[in-house]
Scaffold this motif. Structure first.
Motif: not given
Lengths: 238, 45
Positions: A213-214, A210-211, A217-218, A207, A91, A83, A86-87, A135
């Motif tokens: 948590k995603l 949020v990322r 969840a995945r 953000v 930026f 996470s 990625e963020i 990925r």
């Protein structure tokens, strides 16, 4: 974080970002030499500061993952690492893009291969390759390899930061934290910088949450799918 | 120093910054929707 806390945080961040925008475009004085184009500075520097903070989080999470990869907390550390990376890339991309838009009217060129710009571009490439490894790799070793890459990749962060101190560059010399702690920034410009710095860091943290948590969840979904596949295989074997 | 072009660059920088961030937020929302859909599919008998 509860839904109400998250909503309040989002409202707070939106207010802070709006204040930052107003400070940058209306309140801060116009720079004498460059004119209004210098106002890009108030988004350019906070973007990189947030990217560096995210890459630091990625480093800590990657080390944690490598040390405790056989424990249940490793999955959470892995989610934090991916996470943050990625963020950080988002930026860093904003920093590169705003830098190019600033360079063209001031230097007459979009890009030059000086030490600061080149080391920043290399940093961006390192973390993009980190995300691509995550990925595209199908092997179960991907998080371990990515964590190792992240540790070596972070070495470029201090190089980017120090590049304008170590080498002569087209990029200006340090405006903040210059030689002997001096600041070349006019005191009337400092509030705009600090508000945007705080706003970007808070927005980045939100953000990031949020990322994260995603990603969690995945991870839970993949575990459930694996369990489901095992149950199906057993049922078919009977 | 303020030319029309430099002001265009200033506006472009601010607009593009928020386009990138909003695009990323949409990407995250799409991710949540996808996970939710896959969870529902998994729950089907």
């Amino acid at each position: 974080m509860k839904r109400a806390t998250f909503t309040l945080s989002a409202i707070g961040v939106a207010i802070l970002l709006s204040l930052g925008l107003r400070e940058a475009l209306q309140v801060a004085p116009t720079e004498a030499t460059m004119g209004n184009i210098q106002r890009i500075f108030y988004y350019h520097v906070p973007s990189y500061a947030t990217a560096f903070a995210m890459f630091a989080v990625n480093l800590v999470a990657s080390i944690f993952y490598l040390v405790r990869r056989h424990t249940p907390s490793a999955m959470a550390a892995d989610a934090v690492a991916v996470s943050a990376a990625e963020i950080g890339v988002i930026f860093c991309s904003v920093g590169l893009m705003t830098g190019m838009l600033w360079a063209k009217p001031v230097w007459g060129i979009w890009w030059t291969w000086d030490a600061r710009l080149t080391s920043t571009f290399v940093l961006w490439l390192i973390y993009v390759s980190y995300l691509m490894l995550r990925r595209l790799s199908v092997a179960g070793q991907a998080p371990t390899l990515a964590a190792a890459l992240a540790i070596f990749g972070f070495v470029d962060v201090p190089i980017v930061y120090m590049s304008i101190r170590w080498w002569r560059t087209q990029h200006p010399q340090p405006v903040i934290f210059g030689e002997q702690g001096s600041s070349g920034l006019d005191p009337s410009m400092v509030p705009a910088l600090l508000i945007n710095l705080a706003a970007f860091l808070c927005y980045g943290a939100l953000v990031f949450w949020v990322r994260y948590k995603l990603e969690r969840a995945r991870q839970e979904l993949h575990e459930a799918q694996a369990l489901h596949d095992i149950q199906l295989a057993r049922a078919e074997a009977r | 120093m303020d030319t029309v072009r430099s002001l265009q660059h200033l506006h472009a920088a601010y607009i593009l910054t928020w386009c990138i961030h909003l695009g990323y937020i949409l990407f995250l929302v799409r991710g949540f929707v996808q996970v939710k859909r896959e969870v529902e599919e998994l729950k089907k008998p």
